[in-house]
Enzyme design. Structure first.
Site, mmCIF file in Angstrom:
data_model
loop_
_atom_site.group_PDB
_atom_site.id
_atom_site.type_symbol
_atom_site.label_atom_id
_atom_site.label_comp_id
_atom_site.label_asym_id
_atom_site.label_seq_id
_atom_site.Cartn_x
_atom_site.Cartn_y
_atom_site.Cartn_z
ATOM 1 N N ARG A 88 0.890 -0.902 0.007
ATOM 2 C CA ARG A 88 0.069 0.063 0.164
ATOM 3 C C ARG A 88 0.933 1.318 -0.192
ATOM 4 N NH1 ARG A 88 -2.086 -3.825 3.030
ATOM 5 N NH2 ARG A 88 -1.483 -3.408 4.598
ATOM 6 N N GLU B 264 3.887 -9.280 14.977
ATOM 7 C CA GLU B 264 2.952 -9.304 15.904
ATOM 8 C C GLU B 264 3.300 -11.553 16.591
ATOM 9 O OE1 GLU B 264 -0.569 -7.903 15.630
ATOM 10 O OE2 GLU B 264 -0.749 -8.027 17.131
#
Ligand code: AMP
Length: 172
Positions: A59, A96
């Site tokens: 993006r 994560e």
């Protein structure tokens, strides 16, 4: 900026449960919002002599390309492993869950460059921290860091070295 903010779409539980995903496709598809983004991003760096904009897959390619075009700078993609065809440098970082790696072409940045690294969203800052390290290892004159959206509660700036000029257009 309120107009742009009104075009950001929150998508709950994407890509996994508990995440509120800030979807910018609804900003990019709106001609007025896209124009404001391009203008406001470039105003931040107009007088800084920027020669390269690094956009982070995927993006970050959109705003990064617009920014490079507006500044008369070159565009450099930072990509996931195995995507770039020529010789690369790479950096691994913690996400994560588990690790991830990001790469750029070894000849993409030189010591004469003044660089802006751009991504759409600053979350934990792990990705930007890794790309910063990659670009830094190539010894450019100066590195700036930029996002369209900053998720302030996640304190992603902690993963970017102190003293680096970080800007974002929208804060949540
Ligand atoms: P980070 O945690 O800062 O390393 O974010 C990793 C990547 O995932 C960045 O390139 C962001 O574009 C994207 N990302 C992380 N969290 C979000 C979110 N809540 N909404 C949209 N994009 C996100």
């Amino acid at each position: 900026m309120e107009y742009v903010k009104s075009k950001v779409r929150d998508v709950n539980d994407f890509p996994q449960k508990g995440i509120v995903f800030k979807d910018l496709t609804t900003v990019f598809k709106d001609p007025r919002a896209l124009h404001i983004i391009g203008w406001d991003l470039s105003q931040l760096y107009r007088d800084k002599g920027v020669t390269k904009v690094v956009g982070i897959e995927s993006r970050g390619f959109i705003g990064g390309s617009i920014l490079a075009f507006e500044l008369g700078a070159g565009f450099v993609p930072a990509r996931k492993p195995g995507k770039l065809p020529a010789d690369t440098v790479s950096c691994s970082y913690d996400k994560e869950y588990g690790k991830d790696t990001i790469e750029i072409h070894r000849d993409a940045i030189t010591e004469d460059d003044i660089v802006v690294i751009h991504d759409d969203v600053l979350a934990t800052g792990g990705t930007m921290g890794a790309v910063y390290n990659l670009v830094k290892s190539m010894n450019p004159k100066k590195i700036y860091v930029n996002f369209i959206i900053e998720l302030s509660a996640l304190n992603g700036r902690a993963n970017i070295p102190e003293g680096v000029e970080v800007t974002s257009l929208l804060q949540y």
